[in-house]
Design a protein around this motif. Structure first.
Motif, PDB file in Angstrom:
ATOM      1  N   ALA A  45       0.823  -1.210   0.000  1.00  0.00           N
ATOM      2  CA  ALA A  45       0.000   0.000   0.000  1.00  0.00           C
ATOM      3  C   ALA A  45       0.862   1.266   0.000  1.00  0.00           C
ATOM      4  O   ALA A  45       0.454   2.292  -0.556  1.00  0.00           O
ATOM      5  CB  ALA A  45      -0.924   0.003   1.211  1.00  0.00           C
ATOM      6  N   ASP A  46       2.048   1.225   0.603  1.00  0.00           N
ATOM      7  CA  ASP A  46       2.923   2.396   0.640  1.00  0.00           C
ATOM      8  C   ASP A  46       3.647   2.610  -0.684  1.00  0.00           C
ATOM      9  O   ASP A  46       4.028   3.728  -1.011  1.00  0.00           O
ATOM     10  CB  ASP A  46       3.977   2.256   1.744  1.00  0.00           C
ATOM     11  N   ARG A  48       2.532   1.959  -3.884  1.00  0.00           N
ATOM     12  CA  ARG A  48       1.666   2.545  -4.912  1.00  0.00           C
ATOM     13  C   ARG A  48       0.519   3.280  -4.230  1.00  0.00           C
ATOM     14  O   ARG A  48      -0.622   2.834  -4.249  1.00  0.00           O
ATOM     15  CB  ARG A  48       1.151   1.462  -5.852  1.00  0.00           C
ATOM     16  N   GLN A  49       0.833   4.419  -3.650  1.00  0.00           N
ATOM     17  CA  GLN A  49      -0.160   5.212  -2.931  1.00  0.00           C
ATOM     18  C   GLN A  49      -1.103   5.886  -3.923  1.00  0.00           C
ATOM     19  O   GLN A  49      -0.667   6.489  -4.899  1.00  0.00           O
ATOM     20  CB  GLN A  49       0.525   6.276  -2.081  1.00  0.00           C
ATOM     21  N   ASP A  50      -2.390   5.762  -3.673  1.00  0.00           N
ATOM     22  CA  ASP A  50      -3.427   6.362  -4.518  1.00  0.00           C
ATOM     23  C   ASP A  50      -3.322   5.923  -5.975  1.00  0.00           C
ATOM     24  O   ASP A  50      -3.696   6.665  -6.871  1.00  0.00           O
ATOM     25  CB  ASP A  50      -3.390   7.892  -4.434  1.00  0.00           C
TER      26      ASP A  50
END
Length: 154
Positions: A45-46, A48-50
């Protein structure tokens, strides 16, 4: 003299292994389907943020495919990239690589920079040369450093 004799078969075996490995590597490169991968010590998740790529890879976004997935053994995240279009054989030849015209060098550098940014928050670069005057050994190291900077290996 006896100590030097054992080095001949070892050197011959090393040359043969390098040739086999080189032949395999070049056949993979011609396929144009080679993923360049780094393992980032961060959760997926960190990385590929957004849904956006890390800044270092963002400038190549139109030219590359990117794959983000959990690393084996729960050891962070694998960040892989490859060019959408096959890279020309001329640019990946030895003269092309030595001249710095291989586009894979830029992709390798972008992956290393993305890893550094995600893990440390910045890309660390040396502040100054290790000596104040150029020496023959220093010139050789500088040449090898420039070569490895784009390839990732000497």
């Amino acid at each position: 003299m006896k100590k030097a004799l054992w080095m001949v078969p070892v050197a011959a075996a090393g040359v043969a292994a390098a040739r086999r490995a080189g032949a395999t590597r070049h056949s993979d490169d011609r396929a144009g389907d080679r993923w360049l991968t780094v393992t980032v010590n961060r959760p997926t998740a960190d990385v590929r943020q957004d849904g956006k790529l890390p800044d270092a890879l963002q400038r190549l976004a139109e030219e590359i495919d990117v794959r983000v997935r959990p690393a084996p053994g729960d050891r962070g995240t694998e960040l892989a990239a490859r060019f959408k279009e096959p890279v020309s054989a001329v640019s990946t030849s030895v003269p092309g690589r030595l001249a710095g015209r291989d586009p894979r060098q830029e992709l390798r550098r972008a992956l290393r920079d993305a890893k550094a940014l995600l893990e440390a928050g910045e890309v660390l670069r040396p502040d100054a040369p290790p000596t104040t005057r150029p020496t023959p050994g220093g010139k050789l190291i500088e040449l090898l450093g420039r070569r490895s900077g784009g390839e990732g290996v000497l």
